[in-house]
Design a protein around this motif. Structure first.
Motif, PDB file in Angstrom:
ATOM      1  N   GLN A 116     -42.423 -28.843   0.806  1.00  0.00           N
ATOM      2  CA  GLN A 116     -41.312 -27.897   0.923  1.00  0.00           C
ATOM      3  C   GLN A 116     -41.450 -26.740  -0.038  1.00  0.00           C
ATOM      4  OE1 GLN A 116     -37.481 -29.163  -0.585  1.00  0.00           O
ATOM      5  NE2 GLN A 116     -36.379 -27.677   0.659  1.00  0.00           N
ATOM      6  N   GLN A 117     -41.187 -25.561   0.491  1.00  0.00           N
ATOM      7  CA  GLN A 117     -40.909 -24.384  -0.334  1.00  0.00           C
ATOM      8  C   GLN A 117     -39.397 -24.282  -0.319  1.00  0.00           C
ATOM      9  OE1 GLN A 117     -43.015 -20.569   0.415  1.00  0.00           O
ATOM     10  NE2 GLN A 117     -40.962 -19.699   0.613  1.00  0.00           N
ATOM     11  N   THR A 118     -38.733 -24.402  -1.467  1.00  0.00           N
ATOM     12  CA  THR A 118     -37.273 -24.526  -1.477  1.00  0.00           C
ATOM     13  C   THR A 118     -36.542 -23.266  -1.040  1.00  0.00           C
ATOM     14  OG1 THR A 118     -37.214 -24.035  -3.840  1.00  0.00           O
ATOM     15  CG2 THR A 118     -37.235 -26.370  -3.186  1.00  0.00           C
ATOM     16  N   THR A 119     -37.147 -22.117  -1.225  1.00  0.00           N
ATOM     17  CA  THR A 119     -36.541 -20.879  -0.727  1.00  0.00           C
ATOM     18  C   THR A 119     -37.152 -20.596   0.641  1.00  0.00           C
ATOM     19  OG1 THR A 119     -36.370 -20.009  -2.966  1.00  0.00           O
ATOM     20  CG2 THR A 119     -36.166 -18.425  -1.161  1.00  0.00           C
ATOM     21  N   PRO A 120     -36.352 -20.644   1.699  1.00  0.00           N
ATOM     22  CA  PRO A 120     -36.915 -20.386   3.026  1.00  0.00           C
ATOM     23  C   PRO A 120     -37.590 -19.020   3.079  1.00  0.00           C
ATOM     24  CG  PRO A 120     -34.638 -21.133   3.183  1.00  0.00           C
ATOM     25  CD  PRO A 120     -34.923 -20.865   1.736  1.00  0.00           C
ATOM     26  N   ARG A 121     -38.693 -18.961   3.803  1.00  0.00           N
ATOM     27  CA  ARG A 121     -39.417 -17.685   3.910  1.00  0.00           C
ATOM     28  C   ARG A 121     -38.521 -16.576   4.431  1.00  0.00           C
ATOM     29  NH1 ARG A 121     -44.549 -18.696   7.442  1.00  0.00           N
ATOM     30  NH2 ARG A 121     -42.946 -19.576   8.779  1.00  0.00           N
ATOM     31  N   ALA A 122     -37.622 -16.879   5.330  1.00  0.00           N
ATOM     32  CA  ALA A 122     -36.736 -15.867   5.915  1.00  0.00           C
ATOM     33  C   ALA A 122     -35.768 -15.292   4.889  1.00  0.00           C
ATOM     34  CB  ALA A 122     -35.944 -16.471   7.073  1.00  0.00           C
ATOM     35  N   ARG A 123     -35.519 -16.021   3.768  1.00  0.00           N
ATOM     36  CA  ARG A 123     -34.574 -15.560   2.766  1.00  0.00           C
ATOM     37  C   ARG A 123     -35.244 -14.981   1.542  1.00  0.00           C
ATOM     38  NH1 ARG A 123     -31.185 -20.577   3.019  1.00  0.00           N
ATOM     39  NH2 ARG A 123     -29.672 -20.276   1.617  1.00  0.00           N
ATOM     40  N   GLN A 124     -36.555 -14.922   1.536  1.00  0.00           N
ATOM     41  CA  GLN A 124     -37.244 -14.361   0.371  1.00  0.00           C
ATOM     42  C   GLN A 124     -37.000 -12.873   0.273  1.00  0.00           C
ATOM     43  OE1 GLN A 124     -41.325 -15.517   1.072  1.00  0.00           O
ATOM     44  NE2 GLN A 124     -41.221 -16.937  -0.646  1.00  0.00           N
ATOM     45  N   ASP A 125     -36.985 -12.400  -0.945  1.00  0.00           N
ATOM     46  CA  ASP A 125     -36.914 -10.976  -1.201  1.00  0.00           C
ATOM     47  C   ASP A 125     -38.209 -10.350  -0.666  1.00  0.00           C
ATOM     48  OD1 ASP A 125     -36.755  -8.408  -2.198  1.00  0.00           O
ATOM     49  OD2 ASP A 125     -36.455  -9.030  -4.290  1.00  0.00           O
ATOM     50  N   PRO A 126     -38.138  -9.314   0.162  1.00  0.00           N
ATOM     51  CA  PRO A 126     -39.353  -8.709   0.709  1.00  0.00           C
ATOM     52  C   PRO A 126     -40.380  -8.305  -0.353  1.00  0.00           C
ATOM     53  CG  PRO A 126     -37.417  -7.758   1.758  1.00  0.00           C
ATOM     54  CD  PRO A 126     -36.937  -8.646   0.638  1.00  0.00           C
ATOM     55  N   GLU A 127     -39.906  -7.947  -1.539  1.00  0.00           N
ATOM     56  CA  GLU A 127     -40.837  -7.572  -2.610  1.00  0.00           C
ATOM     57  C   GLU A 127     -41.608  -8.782  -3.127  1.00  0.00           C
ATOM     58  OE1 GLU A 127     -38.930  -5.307  -5.648  1.00  0.00           O
ATOM     59  OE2 GLU A 127     -38.041  -3.920  -4.225  1.00  0.00           O
TER      60      GLU A 127
END
Length: 130
Positions: A116-127
């Motif tokens: 698991q990556q705990t921060t979903p890719r869709a919610r990552q900061d684009p930077e």
């Protein structure tokens, strides 16, 4: 009072095959001790983890392959996916959930693992993805 999870038994049929598999995915073999004809203890630790797994003989009454959804956490699910694939591990495609992004694989006995990556890719900061 602290309570730390430090060791989880993983039931396997072939200790040497399982040890080679876990080493192939990057786990470090900390111990491999044959205590007696009835007991062999192998401890392996994922890189950066405070918790290890134990495989062996005489360690658990669980049926080999019965452990489901052991979970490890990584900072970058795409990197983990590529790394596992590069090591020849059969892994699912990345699944994005509201609570994280995941890939799944099983050891040779069928014990199931989630990465698991705990921060979903869709919610990552684009930077952060540059």
């Amino acid at each position: 009072m602290d309570i730390k999870l430090e060791l989880v038994a993983v039931p396997v049929t072939d200790i040497d095959r399982a040890k080679a598999f876990y080493e192939r995915i990057g786990f470090h073999a900390d111990h491999d001790i044959t205590v007696s004809e009835e007991i062999r203890f192998v401890q392996l630790t994922p890189p950066g983890s405070a918790c290890s797994i134990a495989i062996g003989k005489g360690l658990t009454r669980m049926t080999p392959g019965s452990l489901d959804n052991m979970q490890v956490v990584v900072a970058d699910i795409e990197e983990a996916f590529a790394d596992l694939k590069g090591r020849g591990i059969e892994v699912t495609e990345i699944e994005d959930m509201p609570w994280g992004s995941f890939v799944y694989f099983s050891d040779p006995d069928g014990n199931g693992w989630a990465v698991q990556q705990t921060t979903p890719r869709a919610r990552q900061d684009p930077e952060e993805t540059d």
